[in-house]
Design a protein around this motif. Structure first.
Motif, PDB file in Angstrom:
ATOM      1  N   ASP A   1      18.518  53.880  95.838  1.00 10.84           N
ATOM      2  CA  ASP A   1      19.973  54.011  95.980  1.00 10.84           C
ATOM      3  C   ASP A   1      20.659  54.049  94.615  1.00 10.84           C
ATOM      4  N   SER A   2      19.883  54.274  93.580  1.00 13.30           N
ATOM      5  CA  SER A   2      20.455  54.376  92.225  1.00 13.30           C
ATOM      6  C   SER A   2      20.413  55.837  91.779  1.00 13.30           C
ATOM      7  N   PRO A   3      21.166  56.184  90.749  1.00 12.31           N
ATOM      8  CA  PRO A   3      21.111  57.573  90.252  1.00 12.31           C
ATOM      9  C   PRO A   3      19.686  57.946  89.822  1.00 12.31           C
ATOM     10  N   ARG A   4      19.033  57.022  89.089  1.00 11.76           N
ATOM     11  CA  ARG A   4      17.676  57.328  88.612  1.00 11.76           C
ATOM     12  C   ARG A   4      16.728  57.543  89.791  1.00 11.76           C
TER      13      ARG A   4
ATOM     14  N   GLU B   1      23.551  49.850  86.794  1.00 10.10           N
ATOM     15  CA  GLU B   1      24.604  48.866  87.077  1.00 10.10           C
ATOM     16  C   GLU B   1      25.961  49.521  87.328  1.00 10.10           C
ATOM     17  N   ALA B   2      26.100  50.781  86.911  1.00 10.33           N
ATOM     18  CA  ALA B   2      27.379  51.483  87.163  1.00 10.33           C
ATOM     19  C   ALA B   2      27.440  52.022  88.586  1.00 10.33           C
ATOM     20  N   CYS B   3      26.303  52.001  89.269  1.00  9.44           N
ATOM     21  CA  CYS B   3      26.218  52.648  90.589  1.00  9.44           C
ATOM     22  C   CYS B   3      26.538  51.653  91.712  1.00  9.44           C
ATOM     23  N   PRO B   4      27.622  51.876  92.449  1.00  5.33           N
ATOM     24  CA  PRO B   4      28.009  50.919  93.500  1.00  5.33           C
ATOM     25  C   PRO B   4      26.956  50.755  94.596  1.00  5.33           C
ATOM     26  N   THR B   5      26.228  51.836  94.927  1.00  2.66           N
ATOM     27  CA  THR B   5      25.258  51.699  96.027  1.00  2.66           C
ATOM     28  C   THR B   5      24.032  50.908  95.567  1.00  2.66           C
ATOM     29  N   TYR B   6      23.654  51.063  94.298  1.00  4.16           N
ATOM     30  CA  TYR B   6      22.529  50.285  93.786  1.00  4.16           C
ATOM     31  C   TYR B   6      22.909  48.804  93.707  1.00  4.16           C
TER      32      TYR B   6
ATOM     33  N   CYS C   1      30.528  59.410  93.585  1.00  2.00           N
ATOM     34  CA  CYS C   1      31.666  58.929  92.782  1.00  2.00           C
ATOM     35  C   CYS C   1      31.556  59.353  91.312  1.00  2.00           C
ATOM     36  N   ARG C   2      30.350  59.660  90.863  1.00  2.00           N
ATOM     37  CA  ARG C   2      30.048  60.122  89.500  1.00  2.00           C
ATOM     38  C   ARG C   2      30.265  59.057  88.429  1.00  2.00           C
ATOM     39  N   ALA C   3      30.263  57.781  88.859  1.00  2.00           N
ATOM     40  CA  ALA C   3      30.381  56.699  87.875  1.00  2.00           C
ATOM     41  C   ALA C   3      29.149  56.646  86.980  1.00  2.00           C
ATOM     42  N   CYS C   4      28.055  57.293  87.413  1.00  2.00           N
ATOM     43  CA  CYS C   4      26.819  57.290  86.621  1.00  2.00           C
ATOM     44  C   CYS C   4      26.881  58.280  85.458  1.00  2.00           C
ATOM     45  N   GLU C   5      27.788  59.223  85.505  1.00  2.00           N
ATOM     46  CA  GLU C   5      27.798  60.278  84.470  1.00  2.00           C
ATOM     47  C   GLU C   5      28.223  59.786  83.078  1.00  2.00           C
TER      48      GLU C   5
HETATM   49  S1  SF4 Z   1      27.530  59.260  92.263  1.00  2.00           S
HETATM   50 FE1  SF4 Z   1      26.179  58.126  90.885  1.00  2.00          FE
HETATM   51  S2  SF4 Z   1      27.163  56.111  90.654  1.00  2.00           S
HETATM   52 FE2  SF4 Z   1      28.123  57.077  92.445  1.00  2.00          FE
HETATM   53  S3  SF4 Z   1      26.920  56.317  94.207  1.00  2.00           S
HETATM   54 FE3  SF4 Z   1      25.996  58.277  93.595  1.00  2.00          FE
HETATM   55  S4  SF4 Z   1      24.355  57.744  92.185  1.00  2.00           S
HETATM   56 FE4  SF4 Z   1      25.704  55.958  92.366  1.00  2.00          FE
END
Ligand code: SF4
Ligand code: SF4
Length: 441
Positions: free
Chosen positions: A33-36, A20-25, A67-71
């Motif tokens: 399109d998610s980090p996982r 849910e933190a990932c804008p593309t997902y 963007c690294r919002a997933c970290e």
């Molecule tokens: S860096 Fe992480 S949160 Fe940002 S778009 Fe890529 S996978 Fe999603």
């Protein structure tokens, strides 16, 4: 991928807390399109179950904003940014089949960005287009739209790097004409070194000058080391790690200093990149130690100013102002609250919170030109929140975000002026008459 990076892939426990933190997902709802999902793809390539030349791998790695919002939301501490960098490096290999846009990107990164004289020339042509009003005029004619939205948006990005009026008592012309040279340093000031950046010097030199003045008012001297250049973020994000290393070595040499003076940036993207030189050059026997020391000296201007009690400026701002955080400022440098403190130093600023301020705006270097559809999806969400605030001025600490939000607002008819927080503080200091006193550190 190196052994160390393979290890980072295995750290993912597939919990899905990052989704849910990932804008593309959030935009596509596609697990890939998610980090996982992207980590699954990286592992599949690592284990030779999927080719790095496959369209699936390219599509979903290209679509990541970086963007690294997933970290910060990851309980396993997966260093996703480094994994992405390694995957993009794999895609940058000359044997990989890439489309026209990526081939152009490679050409520009290698044959323009690595050559300071050519880069200066490219920026002077861009400034000519911008300052002559040609870019703005073309947008108003709507002719560029007939060719492509990407072309129209590129012009809007350029036009949005123009100075804006920052107060009811000044217009754009007078605000750009006023004294813009940094106040002279006094020997007694606390010295710092200013990182100007390529886009920073090319299109936002006024922000660099405002940064120097604001630092000076608050007791810091600034020098601008010669020989510095691009931070290498564009190269690293595109996967050209060799290009990024070349630029990193140049900057390390330019900022070589026996006193380890702080290196100040005002661009979230550059700051996050400079802070990773230690990692980037970890295997370089000549530079690794210097690179680690260099990275430890890097601070955003707001972080440097946090160490002193900020002088208060005079706002005279009846207009509502909001703040959008740069992803790289938060996730790359940990500067979450410090930029807001710059704004809070303006006594009567009418500051309104922006919902989703921490979410990416879709700029992500030149992602907006490489992945225009995804970038627009992310940007439209941001603009909807900006509209809700009713703000007339939006501040943000990264030139890429400044241009992205400015261009989006312009093309969708939102009357918004976008600037750096330090520009607004600088303007408030000018009103308060600080520049007459600023040489007395
Ligand atoms: S860096 Fe992480 S949160 Fe940002 S778009 Fe890529 S996978 Fe999603
Ligand atoms: S939150 Fe971390 S461990 Fe969980 S799926 Fe995302 S990257 Fe993997």
């Amino acid at each position: 991928m190196t052994l160390a990076e393979e290890h980072k892939l295995l750290a993912c426990v597939h919990c899905g807390l990052c989704l849910e933190a990932c804008p593309t997902y959030v935009l596509t709802g596609d697990e890939n399109d998610s980090p996982r999902g992207r980590i699954y793809l990286m592992r599949a390539v690592e284990e030779n179950k999927l080719s790095a030349d496959s369209s699936t791998f390219k599509l979903h790695i290209d679509r990541c904003l970086g963007c690294r919002a997933c970290e910060p939301v990851c309980p396993a501490g997966v260093q996703y940014g480094q994994l992405l960098e390694a995957s993009r490096a794999e895609l940058f290999e000359p044997d990989k089949k890439r489309g026209f846009t990526h081939r152009c990107l490679r050409l520009v990164l290698r044959h323009v960005w690595l050559h300071p004289a050519r880069l200066r020339f490219a920026f002077s042509v861009s400034r000519m287009l911008r300052d002559s009003g040609v870019a703005g005029l073309l947008i108003r004619t709507r002719i560029p739209r007939l060719f492509s939205h990407r072309f129209e948006f590129a012009l809007a990005l350029l036009d949005s790097s123009s100075p804006v009026s920052l107060g009811s008592d000044t217009d754009v012309d007078s605000s750009t004409r006023r004294a813009t040279e940094p106040v002279a340093d006094e020997p007694s000031c606390n010295p710092t070194m200013l990182f100007a950046g390529c886009v920073g010097e090319g299109l936002f030199s006024r922000v660099n000058k405002a940064t120097a003045r604001v630092l000076n008012v608050n007791g810091f001297g600034t020098s601008l080391p010669e020989g510095q250049g691009c931070c290498g973020a564009l190269h690293a994000h595109a996967g050209d790690l060799e290009g990024a290393r070349t630029l990193a070595r140049r900057n390390i040499e330019a900022f070589d200093d026996s006193e380890n003076l702080p290196i100040i940036t005002n661009a979230g993207g550059c700051g996050a990149m400079l802070a990773t030189y230690g990692h980037l050059l970890a295997d370089d026997s000549l530079f690794s130690e210097q690179a680690t020391k260099f990275s430890a000296r890097v601070r955003d201007v707001s972080q440097q100013l946090e160490s002193v009690k900020l002088k208060e400026g005079l706002g005279q701002q009846s207009e509502m102002t909001t703040y959008d955080a740069s992803c790289h400022l938060i996730y790359g440098q940990g500067a979450t609250e410090t930029p807001l403190k710059l704004l809070q130093a303006i006594s009567d600023l009418n500051l309104v919170a922006l919902e989703g301020s921490e979410r990416c705006c879709g700029a992500a270097g030149i992602y907006n030109l490489l992945e225009p559809d995804m970038s627009q999806g992310v940007l439209q969400e941001k603009l909807a929140h900006v509209r809700e605030t009713g703000a007339a001025i939006l501040t943000t600490g990264n030139p890429g975000c400044q241009m992205q939000i400015g261009a989006g607002a312009r093309l969708t008819g939102i009357p918004l002026r976008v600037c750096h927080p330090v520009e607004l503080l600088d303007e408030s200091y000018r009103r308060a008459g600080f520049y007459k006193e600023s040489t007395e550190c």
